[in-house]
Motif scaffolding. Structure first.
Motif, PDB file in Angstrom:
ATOM      1  N   GLU A 336       0.839  -1.187   0.000  1.00 30.86           N
ATOM      2  CA  GLU A 336       0.000   0.000   0.000  1.00 30.86           C
ATOM      3  C   GLU A 336       0.878   1.243   0.000  1.00 30.86           C
ATOM      4  O   GLU A 336       1.812   1.361   0.796  1.00 30.86           O
ATOM      5  CB  GLU A 336      -0.905  -0.022   1.234  1.00 30.86           C
ATOM      6  N   GLU A 338       0.509   5.474   0.141  1.00 36.48           N
ATOM      7  CA  GLU A 338      -0.406   6.587   0.387  1.00 36.48           C
ATOM      8  C   GLU A 338       0.378   7.899   0.316  1.00 36.48           C
ATOM      9  O   GLU A 338       1.422   8.058   0.964  1.00 36.48           O
ATOM     10  CB  GLU A 338      -1.055   6.435   1.760  1.00 36.48           C
ATOM     11  N   VAL A 348     -13.179  15.483  -7.236  1.00 32.48           N
ATOM     12  CA  VAL A 348     -12.799  14.213  -7.861  1.00 32.48           C
ATOM     13  C   VAL A 348     -13.735  13.858  -9.011  1.00 32.48           C
ATOM     14  O   VAL A 348     -13.341  13.210  -9.983  1.00 32.48           O
ATOM     15  CB  VAL A 348     -12.790  13.085  -6.807  1.00 32.48           C
ATOM     16  N   ARG A 361      -3.659   4.591 -12.953  1.00 29.59           N
ATOM     17  CA  ARG A 361      -4.696   3.552 -12.860  1.00 29.59           C
ATOM     18  C   ARG A 361      -4.370   2.387 -13.790  1.00 29.59           C
ATOM     19  O   ARG A 361      -4.506   1.213 -13.422  1.00 29.59           O
ATOM     20  CB  ARG A 361      -6.060   4.144 -13.210  1.00 29.59           C
ATOM     21  N   ARG A 370      -5.239  -1.208  -7.703  1.00 31.52           N
ATOM     22  CA  ARG A 370      -6.238  -0.159  -7.896  1.00 31.52           C
ATOM     23  C   ARG A 370      -5.710   1.151  -7.327  1.00 31.52           C
ATOM     24  O   ARG A 370      -4.823   1.168  -6.462  1.00 31.52           O
ATOM     25  CB  ARG A 370      -7.556  -0.535  -7.238  1.00 31.52           C
ATOM     26  N   LEU A 371      -6.277   2.246  -7.811  1.00 33.31           N
ATOM     27  CA  LEU A 371      -5.921   3.584  -7.347  1.00 33.31           C
ATOM     28  C   LEU A 371      -7.180   4.259  -6.826  1.00 33.31           C
ATOM     29  O   LEU A 371      -8.206   4.271  -7.509  1.00 33.31           O
ATOM     30  CB  LEU A 371      -5.317   4.403  -8.495  1.00 33.31           C
ATOM     31  N   THR A 372      -7.082   4.820  -5.620  1.00 35.17           N
ATOM     32  CA  THR A 372      -8.200   5.553  -5.031  1.00 35.17           C
ATOM     33  C   THR A 372      -7.745   6.973  -4.743  1.00 35.17           C
ATOM     34  O   THR A 372      -6.740   7.183  -4.063  1.00 35.17           O
ATOM     35  CB  THR A 372      -8.670   4.880  -3.723  1.00 35.17           C
ATOM     36  N   VAL A 373      -8.476   7.942  -5.275  1.00 36.01           N
ATOM     37  CA  VAL A 373      -8.167   9.358  -5.072  1.00 36.01           C
ATOM     38  C   VAL A 373      -9.303   9.979  -4.275  1.00 36.01           C
ATOM     39  O   VAL A 373     -10.473   9.924  -4.688  1.00 36.01           O
ATOM     40  CB  VAL A 373      -7.989  10.085  -6.413  1.00 36.01           C
ATOM     41  N   THR A 374      -8.961  10.571  -3.141  1.00 34.96           N
ATOM     42  CA  THR A 374      -9.944  11.223  -2.275  1.00 34.96           C
ATOM     43  C   THR A 374      -9.547  12.680  -2.125  1.00 34.96           C
ATOM     44  O   THR A 374      -8.418  12.982  -1.722  1.00 34.96           O
ATOM     45  CB  THR A 374      -9.985  10.562  -0.888  1.00 34.96           C
ATOM     46  N   THR A 381      -5.624  16.452  -0.635  1.00 35.58           N
ATOM     47  CA  THR A 381      -5.821  15.284  -1.501  1.00 35.58           C
ATOM     48  C   THR A 381      -5.137  14.068  -0.892  1.00 35.58           C
ATOM     49  O   THR A 381      -4.059  14.181  -0.294  1.00 35.58           O
ATOM     50  CB  THR A 381      -5.243  15.543  -2.909  1.00 35.58           C
ATOM     51  N   ARG A 382      -5.768  12.906  -1.058  1.00 37.07           N
ATOM     52  CA  ARG A 382      -5.191  11.637  -0.618  1.00 37.07           C
ATOM     53  C   ARG A 382      -5.209  10.677  -1.809  1.00 37.07           C
ATOM     54  O   ARG A 382      -6.252  10.414  -2.406  1.00 37.07           O
ATOM     55  CB  ARG A 382      -5.996  11.039   0.536  1.00 37.07           C
ATOM     56  N   VAL A 383      -4.037  10.170  -2.145  1.00 35.28           N
ATOM     57  CA  VAL A 383      -3.890   9.199  -3.225  1.00 35.28           C
ATOM     58  C   VAL A 383      -3.450   7.881  -2.603  1.00 35.28           C
ATOM     59  O   VAL A 383      -2.413   7.819  -1.922  1.00 35.28           O
ATOM     60  CB  VAL A 383      -2.861   9.668  -4.269  1.00 35.28           C
TER      61      VAL A 383
END
Length: 393
Positions: A336, A338, A348, A361, A370-374, A381-383
């Motif tokens: 992981e 981050e 987003v 991605r 997988r990629l999650t962008v918040t 921003t959190r990647v």
């Protein structure tokens, strides 16, 4: 498609017809000899004339198949008349029937036409024998029975041969369609492979050379703005520009020399630490890092490095952040990564005009990750990049 002899289907049937034509000429000659030996008087010459007319018509049809004057149906009609005449003369009509039996199927074009001419030949033969012999026992015992046997055998063999030819033709069509489909599929695979390779090259160039040039532009602008007020800082930025340019040159040589394949990353934690130190030096931002050193394969190490570089590049260009945090950890389900910042954030849901997030991605998807962008406007921003355990040793 190939024949039982190993030849292509068309060549096989052409060679078969040529052999049968040769057999026909030999049998025609044998019949002429038999007529000459067994017949007498005017019957001999009449029978030879009928046989000669059939032979001439067959020769014309064989040598001039495309001539509109030479008609296959005309040859078959002449053959019907010749059989009737030979039956009337009681001279070798059965032999001619046996020799020319395949011609009804070769030149009839359709089963209906072939059977029609075969029926006419049968009727003509029986009519010639009846006119000559009348309703005698010899007529029924010899002419009728012999003719019907020859016709029945001819019909069975002809229908069987036509079925074989039609199946061969259908097989040839299916094989041609299969070959065309295979060729189209091969071309589609080639086009898809070329498109995939172009996309991979674009991703590698974006993640290496393009990011380096973007850093050079930002550092050059900052150095130029600080020449008058802070020469020392400008000097450090110029050194960073030189280092970045050298790294870009090395990346370009590596991409060209390795066919576009990225260089190996020995230790992902050590590599990320150098990247973060360089980023902090160039931008002046506060960078916090918690970096495990998971044991993972080469593609996973490269993916983690590229995702970190892209995330930091986005922070540099868009975030207007003061602090950046990077966490690399080994989890039970995989690796992981981050990357967080306290910058301006963004919505987003809005479509991205750049290549970076989509490139990350795709890179992770190739490894099953997988990629999650918040993010939201004003909240940073959190990647989060997750690569499953299959990518780790």
């Amino acid at each position: 498609m190939t024949s039982p002899a190993g030849l292509p289907a068309d060549a096989f049937w052409v060679s078969t017809l040529r052999r049968w034509n040769t057999v026909c000429w030999v049998l025609f000659a044998a019949m002429a000899v038999g007529i000459t030996a067994l017949s007498e008087g005017g019957a001999r010459y009449a029978a030879l004339a009928l046989l000669g007319s059939v032979a001439l018509a067959f020769a014309a049809l064989h040598h001039f198949p495309d001539n509109p004057v030479v008609r296959p149906h005309g040859y078959l009609a002449l053959l019907v008349l010749a059989l009737g005449g030979l039956a009337y003369l009681r001279t070798s009509y059965a032999a001619l029937f046996m020799v020319t039996r395949p011609h009804y199927w070769m030149f009839g074009r359709t089963p209906r036409i072939s059977l029609t001419f075969l029926g006419l030949a049968t009727a003509g033969t029986l009519l010639g024998g009846w006119v000559r012999q009348g309703w005698s026992g010899e007529f029924f015992g010899e002419t009728v029975v012999g003719t019907l046997i020859v016709v029945a055998v001819g019909v069975l063999i002809g229908l069987w041969a036509r079925a074989v030819v039609e199946q061969s033709s259908e097989r040839a069509v299916l094989i041609d369609e299969l070959r065309r489909a295979q060729a189209e599929l091969s071309q589609a695979h080639q086009r898809q492979g070329a498109a995939d390779e172009r996309e991979r090259m674009a991703r590698e160039i974006h993640d290496t050379l393009a990011q380096g040039f973007a850093s050079i532009v930002v550092l050059a602008e900052a150095a130029r703005a600080g020449l008058a007020g802070d020469p020392g800082r400008s000097a450090r930025q110029l050194r960073s520009i030189e280092s970045t340019a050298r790294e870009n040159l090395a990346e370009a040589r590596a991409l060209v020399g390795s066919g576009g394949r990225p260089d190996a990353v020995a230790s992902v934690a050590a590599t990320l630490r150098r990247v973060l130190e360089r980023f902090a030096e160039d931008t002046g931002l506060t960078v916090t890092a918690e970096l495990d050193d998971p044991d993972c394969d080469q593609q996973t190490r490269i993916a983690l490095l590229r995702c970190t570089q892209e995330s930091l590049a986005n922070v540099r260009k868009h975030a207007r952040a003061a602090t950046v945090g990077v966490v690399l950890a080994r989890r039970p389900y995989g690796v992981e990564l981050e990357v967080t910042d306290d910058g301006a954030g963004f919505s987003v849901g809005e479509p991205s005009a750049g290549f970076g997030l989509d490139g990350m991605r795709r890179r992770l998807a190739e490894l099953g990750g997988r990629l999650t962008v918040t993010s939201s406007v004003g909240d940073g921003t959190r990647v989060l990049a997750v690569i499953p355990a299959e990518g780790a040793a």
